[in-house]
Design a protein around this motif. Structure first.
Motif, short mmCIF file in Angstrom:
data_model
loop_
_atom_site.label_atom_id
_atom_site.label_comp_id
_atom_site.label_asym_id
_atom_site.label_seq_id
_atom_site.Cartn_x
_atom_site.Cartn_y
_atom_site.Cartn_z
N ARG A 7 0.87 -1.18 0.00
CA ARG A 7 0.00 0.00 0.00
C ARG A 7 0.90 1.23 0.00
O ARG A 7 1.86 1.32 0.77
N CYS A 8 0.58 2.17 -0.88
CA CYS A 8 1.32 3.42 -0.96
C CYS A 8 0.76 4.38 0.08
O CYS A 8 -0.44 4.65 0.10
N PHE A 15 -1.24 -2.34 -4.37
CA PHE A 15 -0.69 -2.97 -5.56
C PHE A 15 0.07 -4.22 -5.17
O PHE A 15 0.37 -4.45 -4.00
N GLU A 16 0.34 -5.07 -6.16
CA GLU A 16 1.06 -6.32 -5.96
C GLU A 16 2.39 -6.27 -6.69
O GLU A 16 2.51 -5.64 -7.75
N VAL A 17 3.37 -6.98 -6.14
CA VAL A 17 4.66 -7.12 -6.79
C VAL A 17 5.00 -8.61 -6.77
O VAL A 17 4.94 -9.25 -5.73
N SER A 18 5.34 -9.17 -7.94
CA SER A 18 5.81 -10.55 -8.03
C SER A 18 7.33 -10.52 -8.00
O SER A 18 7.95 -9.81 -8.79
N ALA A 28 9.49 -1.47 -2.39
CA ALA A 28 8.79 -1.44 -3.67
C ALA A 28 8.18 -0.06 -3.87
O ALA A 28 7.61 0.50 -2.94
N SER A 29 8.29 0.46 -5.07
CA SER A 29 7.66 1.74 -5.42
C SER A 29 6.26 1.47 -5.95
O SER A 29 6.03 0.46 -6.60
N CYS A 30 5.33 2.38 -5.68
CA CYS A 30 3.97 2.22 -6.19
C CYS A 30 3.96 2.50 -7.70
O CYS A 30 4.91 3.08 -8.23
N PRO A 31 2.91 2.08 -8.40
CA PRO A 31 2.82 2.30 -9.84
C PRO A 31 2.91 3.78 -10.24
O PRO A 31 3.29 4.10 -11.36
N ASP A 32 2.57 4.69 -9.31
CA ASP A 32 2.65 6.12 -9.60
C ASP A 32 4.02 6.70 -9.26
O ASP A 32 4.22 7.92 -9.35
N GLY A 33 4.97 5.85 -8.82
CA GLY A 33 6.33 6.29 -8.58
C GLY A 33 6.67 6.71 -7.17
O GLY A 33 7.79 7.11 -6.90
N HIS A 34 5.73 6.62 -6.24
CA HIS A 34 6.00 7.00 -4.85
C HIS A 34 6.81 5.90 -4.17
O HIS A 34 6.60 4.72 -4.41
N LEU A 40 1.94 -5.25 3.03
CA LEU A 40 0.75 -5.67 3.76
C LEU A 40 0.85 -7.14 4.14
O LEU A 40 1.48 -7.93 3.44
N LEU A 41 0.21 -7.49 5.22
CA LEU A 41 0.12 -8.88 5.64
C LEU A 41 -0.90 -9.56 4.76
O LEU A 41 -2.05 -9.13 4.67
#
Length: 72
Positions: A7-8, A15-18, A28-34, A40-41
């Motif tokens: 969560r950003c 969002f998810e990251v594989s 991990a950066s969010c899709p918007d670049g933050h 998250l659990l």
């Protein structure tokens, strides 16, 4: 490959990251670049039939949420 939920904190996007398990704790950066994100659990739900297509047998002791003694 496992998926991890984030969560950003800046924009509130989930969002998810594989990625490989060896990189599970990497930021991990969010899709918007933050970059202000938090991992998250996640909960895992395993469903399906036992081997051979037959349903799994009920737990010993009558089943129920705690073995059959306190939920009735």
């Amino acid at each position: 490959m496992p998926r991890y939920d984030y969560r950003c904190r800046a924009c509130g996007t989930n969002f998810e990251v594989s990625r490989p398990m060896s990189e599970a704790s990497a930021p991990a950066s969010c899709p918007d670049g933050h970059d202000d994100t938090v991992k998250l659990l996640s909960t895992v739900a395993v469903t399906g039939a036992a081997r051979g297509g037959a349903p799994a047998p009920p737990p010993a002791g009558g089943g129920g949420c705690c073995g059959g003694g306190c939920c009735g």
